[in-house]
Design an enzyme around this catalytic site. Structure first.
Site, PDB file in Angstrom:
ATOM      1  N   LYS A 115      43.818  25.097  48.950  1.00  0.00           N
ATOM      2  CA  LYS A 115      44.992  25.737  49.571  1.00  0.00           C
ATOM      3  C   LYS A 115      45.074  25.428  51.057  1.00  0.00           C
ATOM      4  O   LYS A 115      46.168  25.405  51.623  1.00  0.00           O
ATOM      5  CB  LYS A 115      44.985  27.241  49.298  1.00  0.00           C
ATOM      6  CG  LYS A 115      45.265  27.556  47.826  1.00  0.00           C
ATOM      7  CD  LYS A 115      46.005  28.852  47.586  1.00  0.00           C
ATOM      8  CE  LYS A 115      46.469  28.908  46.131  1.00  0.00           C
ATOM      9  NZ  LYS A 115      47.025  30.182  45.714  1.00  0.00           N
ATOM     10  N   LYS A 197      45.820  21.596  37.149  1.00  0.00           N
ATOM     11  CA  LYS A 197      46.240  22.766  36.367  1.00  0.00           C
ATOM     12  C   LYS A 197      47.723  23.055  36.590  1.00  0.00           C
ATOM     13  O   LYS A 197      48.279  22.723  37.642  1.00  0.00           O
ATOM     14  CB  LYS A 197      45.383  23.987  36.723  1.00  0.00           C
ATOM     15  CG  LYS A 197      45.746  24.696  37.994  1.00  0.00           C
ATOM     16  CD  LYS A 197      45.190  26.145  38.013  1.00  0.00           C
ATOM     17  CE  LYS A 197      45.796  26.868  39.221  1.00  0.00           C
ATOM     18  NZ  LYS A 197      45.624  28.283  39.247  1.00  0.00           N
ATOM     19  N   LYS A 200      51.895  28.041  39.351  1.00  0.00           N
ATOM     20  CA  LYS A 200      53.165  28.674  39.721  1.00  0.00           C
ATOM     21  C   LYS A 200      53.820  28.010  40.911  1.00  0.00           C
ATOM     22  O   LYS A 200      55.025  27.909  41.008  1.00  0.00           O
ATOM     23  CB  LYS A 200      52.885  30.118  40.171  1.00  0.00           C
ATOM     24  CG  LYS A 200      52.858  31.133  39.099  1.00  0.00           C
ATOM     25  CD  LYS A 200      52.915  32.511  39.768  1.00  0.00           C
ATOM     26  CE  LYS A 200      51.926  33.439  39.128  1.00  0.00           C
ATOM     27  NZ  LYS A 200      50.670  33.547  39.839  1.00  0.00           N
TER      28      LYS A 200
HETATM   29  P1  ATP Z   1      49.312  30.068  42.456  1.00  0.00           P
HETATM   30  O1  ATP Z   1      49.901  28.763  42.039  1.00  0.00           O
HETATM   31  O2  ATP Z   1      50.215  30.884  43.336  1.00  0.00           O
HETATM   32  O3  ATP Z   1      47.910  29.947  43.005  1.00  0.00           O
HETATM   33  P2  ATP Z   1      48.579  30.579  39.725  1.00  0.00           P
HETATM   34  O4  ATP Z   1      49.611  30.009  38.819  1.00  0.00           O
HETATM   35  O5  ATP Z   1      47.306  29.841  39.884  1.00  0.00           O
HETATM   36  O6  ATP Z   1      49.197  30.931  41.132  1.00  0.00           O
HETATM   37  P3  ATP Z   1      47.421  33.245  39.589  1.00  0.00           P
HETATM   38  O7  ATP Z   1      48.247  34.438  39.805  1.00  0.00           O
HETATM   39  O8  ATP Z   1      46.563  32.817  40.717  1.00  0.00           O
HETATM   40  O9  ATP Z   1      48.323  32.022  39.144  1.00  0.00           O
HETATM   41  O10 ATP Z   1      46.535  33.439  38.277  1.00  0.00           O
HETATM   42  C1  ATP Z   1      46.694  34.441  37.301  1.00  0.00           C
HETATM   43  C2  ATP Z   1      45.808  34.146  36.122  1.00  0.00           C
HETATM   44  O11 ATP Z   1      46.275  32.996  35.407  1.00  0.00           O
HETATM   45  C3  ATP Z   1      44.344  33.831  36.485  1.00  0.00           C
HETATM   46  O12 ATP Z   1      43.480  34.432  35.544  1.00  0.00           O
HETATM   47  C4  ATP Z   1      44.277  32.337  36.383  1.00  0.00           C
HETATM   48  O13 ATP Z   1      42.964  31.893  36.107  1.00  0.00           O
HETATM   49  C5  ATP Z   1      45.215  32.078  35.227  1.00  0.00           C
HETATM   50  N1  ATP Z   1      45.772  30.734  35.263  1.00  0.00           N
HETATM   51  C6  ATP Z   1      46.524  30.209  36.263  1.00  0.00           C
HETATM   52  N2  ATP Z   1      46.910  28.964  35.969  1.00  0.00           N
HETATM   53  C7  ATP Z   1      46.387  28.672  34.746  1.00  0.00           C
HETATM   54  C8  ATP Z   1      46.418  27.524  33.900  1.00  0.00           C
HETATM   55  N3  ATP Z   1      47.080  26.441  34.250  1.00  0.00           N
HETATM   56  N4  ATP Z   1      45.774  27.570  32.707  1.00  0.00           N
HETATM   57  C9  ATP Z   1      45.117  28.682  32.334  1.00  0.00           C
HETATM   58  N5  ATP Z   1      45.041  29.806  33.089  1.00  0.00           N
HETATM   59  C10 ATP Z   1      45.659  29.805  34.283  1.00  0.00           C
END
Ligand code: ATP
Ligand code: LTN
Length: 332
Positions: A115, A197, A200
């Site tokens: 980040k 991965k 969001k």
């Molecule tokens: P950001 O992009 O803002 O960092 P994010 O999409 O990574 O957000 P978080 O809110 O940080 O989402 O994560 C919420 C949950 O979803 C966590 O348990 C994280 O491990 C899970 N998660 C996020 N992305 C994935 C993915 N691509 N596959 C499986 N689990 C995920």
């Protein structure tokens, strides 16, 4: 038998993705329905401001996320569901735990490094402190198990280290939490880069399926998904990450085991796999979308749910914080 405390969170940093849904939220619902579990889920809004947010968008995204979690089947009566910023003990415990965490430990965190690169103009203290706030979330509730996607494993390790360190100095105070990472689907990949991965905050809309995307959008994004060289449909994440990602999504969406799925696609083409995956995802998300609209249309109701959750979370959080302050030696 003693009830197990399950705790997890999700940031309102945008719309929930298929990765969040499969890797985390769908799992939360299943854990919630297992016997003997007491579940607590937060919308981690304090974590979200580690990246600059527009105020109106943060407010909207937080309410959207609450409605999305209700639509996903989180039971706000039997479990606790709340907004992190409504329970001030998170911030307070986070400060205390900061004094038991080393700068070197935070510097090593993969998410911090990633980040920092992505937001080079805003490498704020909160971004570095993110795992300590997450540890505070978990430890406040004497959590036994934390269901998360694979990317959060390292943060869980830190939470465990902080708990052990504190317990060693002051005697048994925190429960040392365990991560629960699902065997398949713990890292759904970006549709445009199967090695990254699905996230969001990915700026490329074709890389990410939002759980509220229309049927048309879902089909078009999966059709455009990057696949691998060759034409055989096999589950081999190392050599065929793109195809394996689609197979994983399909297997979870259809609740069908991988072996029988691979058999079904023997001799077929990538195009067939894409269409089947798109259809299964659309089917999986359809009821979800309908329930979401219902919850989101009533903001007053969402606020009542949030208030009810925060009141119940506060009772537990207050008790732990008092115990911690007493042990450290503050005059109470
Ligand atoms: P950001 O992009 O803002 O960092 P994010 O999409 O990574 O957000 P978080 O809110 O940080 O989402 O994560 C919420 C949950 O979803 C966590 O348990 C994280 O491990 C899970 N998660 C996020 N992305 C994935 C993915 N691509 N596959 C499986 N689990 C995920
Ligand atoms: N950092 C987590 C979200 C989160 C969380 C938590 C997860 C905040 N607090 C406590 C589990 C337990 C993420 O998924 N990025």
């Amino acid at each position: 038998m003693k009830q197990k405390v399950i705790y997890s969170g999700i940031q309102p940093s945008g719309i929930m993705t298929l990765g969040n849904y499969i890797g985390a939220v769908n799992e939360w619902r299943e854990i919630q329905n297992e016997e003997n579990n007491f579940c607590i889920f937060e919308v981690a809004d304090l974590h979200t401001i580690t990246v600059r947010q527009d105020p109106a968008a943060l407010r909207k995204n937080s309410l959207d996320m609450l409605a999305l979690l209700l639509a996903a089947g989180i039971d706000f009566k039997n479990s606790i569901l709340y907004l992190q910023s409504h329970v001030h003990e998170h911030s307070e415990l986070s400060w205390l735990l900061n004094c038991y965490t080393y700068v070197g430990e935070m510097n090593r965190m993969t998410q911090f490094k990633e980040k920092s690169e992505k937001h080079a103009d805003n490498i704020n203290m909160g971004l570095m402190d993110y795992p300590v706030l997450m540890a505070a979330d978990i430890l406040l509730f004497k959590t036994d198990v934390v269901p998360v996607g694979i990317d959060q494993r390292q943060h869980l390790e830190i939470a465990r280290d902080i708990a052990l360190r504190f317990n060693n100095i002051y005697g048994d105070t925190f429960t040392v939490p365990e991560a629960r990472v699902r065997k398949m689907g713990a890292k759904i990949a970006s549709l445009q880069n199967p090695l990254a991965k699905m996230s969001k905050s990915d700026p490329n809309p074709n890389a990410v399926i939002g759980v509220l995307n229309s049927e048309k959008e879902i089909i078009s994004k999966i059709k455009k998904a990057v696949t691998d060289s060759g034409s055989e449909i096999i589950y081999d994440p190392e050599n065929k990450p793109g195809v394996s990602n689609l197979l994983t999504i399909l297997s979870i969406a259809r609740k069908q085991d991988m072996d029988s799925l691979v058999k079904e696609f023997e001799g077929k083409m990538y195009g067939h796999l894409k269409i089947a995956t798109a259809e299964a995802v659309v089917e999986m998300l359809r009821p979800f979308r309908e329930r979401y609209e219902e919850f989101r249309s009533d903001e007053w109701y969402l606020m009542q749910v949030a208030k009810y959750g925060a009141e119940r979370a506060s009772v537990i959080a207050e008790k732990t914080l008092k115990e911690v302050k007493e042990k450290i030696g503050f005059v109470l």
